[in-house]
Design a protein around this motif. Structure first.
Motif, PDB file in Angstrom:
ATOM      1  N   THR A  90     108.939  99.049 -37.728  1.00 37.14           N
ATOM      2  CA  THR A  90     107.860  99.790 -38.410  1.00 37.14           C
ATOM      3  C   THR A  90     108.416 100.695 -39.505  1.00 37.14           C
ATOM      4  N   SER A 127     109.255  98.556 -42.447  1.00 32.47           N
ATOM      5  CA  SER A 127     108.008  98.205 -43.102  1.00 32.47           C
ATOM      6  C   SER A 127     107.515  99.362 -43.976  1.00 32.47           C
ATOM      7  N   ASN A 130     100.412  88.491 -41.834  1.00 32.41           N
ATOM      8  CA  ASN A 130      99.976  89.883 -41.992  1.00 32.41           C
ATOM      9  C   ASN A 130      98.475  89.980 -42.231  1.00 32.41           C
ATOM     10  N   THR A 168      96.565  89.147 -38.922  1.00 35.40           N
ATOM     11  CA  THR A 168      96.688  90.135 -37.851  1.00 35.40           C
ATOM     12  C   THR A 168      96.300  91.526 -38.318  1.00 35.40           C
ATOM     13  N   ARG A 193      97.657  93.409 -40.594  1.00 41.68           N
ATOM     14  CA  ARG A 193      98.765  94.296 -40.975  1.00 41.68           C
ATOM     15  C   ARG A 193      98.699  94.659 -42.458  1.00 41.68           C
ATOM     16  N   ALA A 194      99.584  95.571 -42.869  1.00 40.84           N
ATOM     17  CA  ALA A 194      99.659  95.967 -44.279  1.00 40.84           C
ATOM     18  C   ALA A 194     100.026  94.761 -45.128  1.00 40.84           C
ATOM     19  N   THR A 195      99.466  94.692 -46.326  1.00 39.64           N
ATOM     20  CA  THR A 195      99.661  93.496 -47.146  1.00 39.64           C
ATOM     21  C   THR A 195     100.081  93.774 -48.592  1.00 39.64           C
ATOM     22  N   ARG A 242      93.689  95.460 -48.650  1.00 37.68           N
ATOM     23  CA  ARG A 242      93.611  96.664 -47.815  1.00 37.68           C
ATOM     24  C   ARG A 242      93.323  97.894 -48.673  1.00 37.68           C
TER      25      ARG A 242
END
Lengths: 342, 342
Positions: B20, B23, B57, B60, B62-64, B125
């Protein structure tokens, strides 16, 4: 917050079709289904609010309806005609249920490759390159090998796409001038443009006549800020120098309309009458009709260009389609030229 | 054609950091890591050619690093200043490793919602709305509830974003005119703009003075083709009518610079001297400096606007930041006004 969603499989079962057939219908591809079947698919998709799982389709390399529009370099994002094209694509692709990524290439080889790969990883399965990127053939080959759709607009290295025929427009200017008996004609175009693009389109005897008519102007690099003013200043200096060197000049052809506006200012500053030297530009910039300058330019229909490109996205057509322009003379309307003549 | 790819986990193991944290570093968010650690992450990412699996991503949640830029309606995609902003965003987001989707809203409620949802499903996002979409608050609420970043530019209903202070510019025009002792001032703005935006920003005694100065012009709907010419014609008619009705008019304020160019043409056609009536426009259109028309406008810095918006994408700041414009008087440079004065 995962919602229960209807899948493609379920839609297919309800229509008694194979999932791949339903997918083809949804992507607007040709199938052997009756119109009634096709309508039923669309009705069920609407009823159950079916949406393809984009993430899954991207991950597994399936069709995505995502198009990447890629500018070959930063400078051309300032180009009025290309902006018109781009905005038409933007609304048109939305209307056709395509999503659109936009990217701007840097000219740096490894960066370009990595940008294109990242667009691919984001699910782009069709690529439209506006302008000619550096090392384009390599990018094109890479994408074609992966099975993607690759198109170009005003992209001199593209093997598929649409191209505004600017060279054709310059040739029509020359026809027009020859018809009027003009001899002393000068072309403010780069040497590369002259030898690689313009001269090869002329018959041999005319090639000889125009081979030395180029004004050998520099290539334009990246322009910060207002590119219109930049071109204005270039045209101003080019015209000023030319008239000093060659006072008998009868006509000058320029790369953009803003060059022409600058040239007109220079000529006026040198006390030349407005119609002593004929001026020719390119692409019909919006400012021309408000300038009161007497000149000729060529307008390319960017609605038509966007439509041609979008058709090609769906239906494969090999080769480059040339888009012919319309020659426009200014001042053209009483309305906009009003305040300069009074 | 699946290639063996290095994963985020492997990069994290090599740097001795949590995935994380890696990321966060890659998305440019704040961490407690030293610069040396951050540099090591970037070096390893480069060395092993790590790329996030975008499809996974997206699937699910997640951040993109995908931003959607959404125009509120088709008409504003033709707006010169907004196009400048857009193109700056386009190159700036690419440089910051963001990918950008573009969409144009239709004004039709269910279509808008479905378009926004499809952008979300494609992995967006962060959403930037240019202009004010119909029923914006509902769209905004939906996206905020999903945890997305939502910004506006010139979006009157946005709770976060940047806004060019056009109302402030009109007020400065009025200040300037009052200082010059001008009494007969007319504003060619819609009634809604006057009562909802301009008047509330004035102190009560000035509100009373300008309450009846609006020319009650119609709202502009969608413009096909050349919107500059459309505004030119509107300004032409508005000025012509006003001068017939109110021959003593000393100053007119318009919604765009193209309205002003039209007004100038009308005044010139009616035999009014160029400086008899002061004309004020908005947004500093490129054509003005080539027109030779004497007028005042306001320039907003679209490089600054794009940078402010991109900063806000990463670092949350509540509220609307007003962007002040610079007042510009034309003709401003000898160079471009040259050919009109001679």
């Amino acid at each position: 917050m995962v919602e229960k969603r209807v899948t493609l499989k379920e839609i297919a079962r309800l229509c008694e079709l194979a999932p791949t057939t339903v997918s083809s219908i949804l992507h607007g591809r040709k199938t052997y289904c009756s119109q009634a079947k096709i309508d039923r698919v669309h009705a069920l998709v609407k009823k159950y609010g079916y949406r393809p799982n984009v993430g899954y389709n991207i991950m597994t390399g399936r069709a995505t309806n995502i198009v990447a529009v890629v500018f070959s370099q930063k400078r051309i994002t300032q180009h009025e005609m290309l902006r018109n094209l781009y905005m038409n694509l933007c609304t048109g692709l939305n209307e056709r249920n395509y999503a659109m990524y936009t990217a701007v290439l840097s000219g740096e080889d490894s960066e370009q490759k990595s940008l294109v790969r990242s667009l691919e990883e984001r699910g782009c399965r069709a690529f439209l390159f506006i302008g000619t990127p550096k090392n384009y053939s390599e990018l094109e080959k890479y994408l074609l090998d992966k099975g993607h759709r690759v198109l170009g607009f005003n992209n001199r290295q593209a093997s598929d796409g649409v191209c505004a025929d600017q060279v054709g427009a310059y040739i029509r200017y020359l026809d027009f001038l020859e018809l009027g008996g003009r001899q002393n004609i000068r072309l403010a175009l780069t040497e590369e443009y002259m030898t690689d693009h313009l001269l090869p389109r002329l018959p041999v005897e005319r090639q000889a006549r125009y081979a030395d008519c180029g004004m050998k102007v520099d290539r334009v690099g990246f322009v910060h800020g207002n590119s219109a003013l930049h071109y204005f200043r270039l045209g101003y200096r080019q015209a000023q120098k030319e008239v000093q060197r060659n006072p008998g000049v009868e006509a000058m052809l320029f790369a953009t309309d803003y060059h022409v506006l600058g040239a007109a200012a220079a000529l006026s500053g040198m006390g030349k009458l407005a119609n002593a030297i004929e001026l020719f530009g390119m692409d019909d910039a919006a400012s021309v009709c408000f300038s009161g300058v007497r000149m000729t330019t060529t307008r390319f229909d960017m609605d038509a260009a966007a439509n041609l490109l979008m058709e090609r996205l769906v239906h494969f057509k090999p080769g480059i389609q040339m888009l012919e322009g319309d020659i426009v003379h200014y001042p053209d309307s009483k309305e906009t030229s009003f305040f300069h003549s009074s």
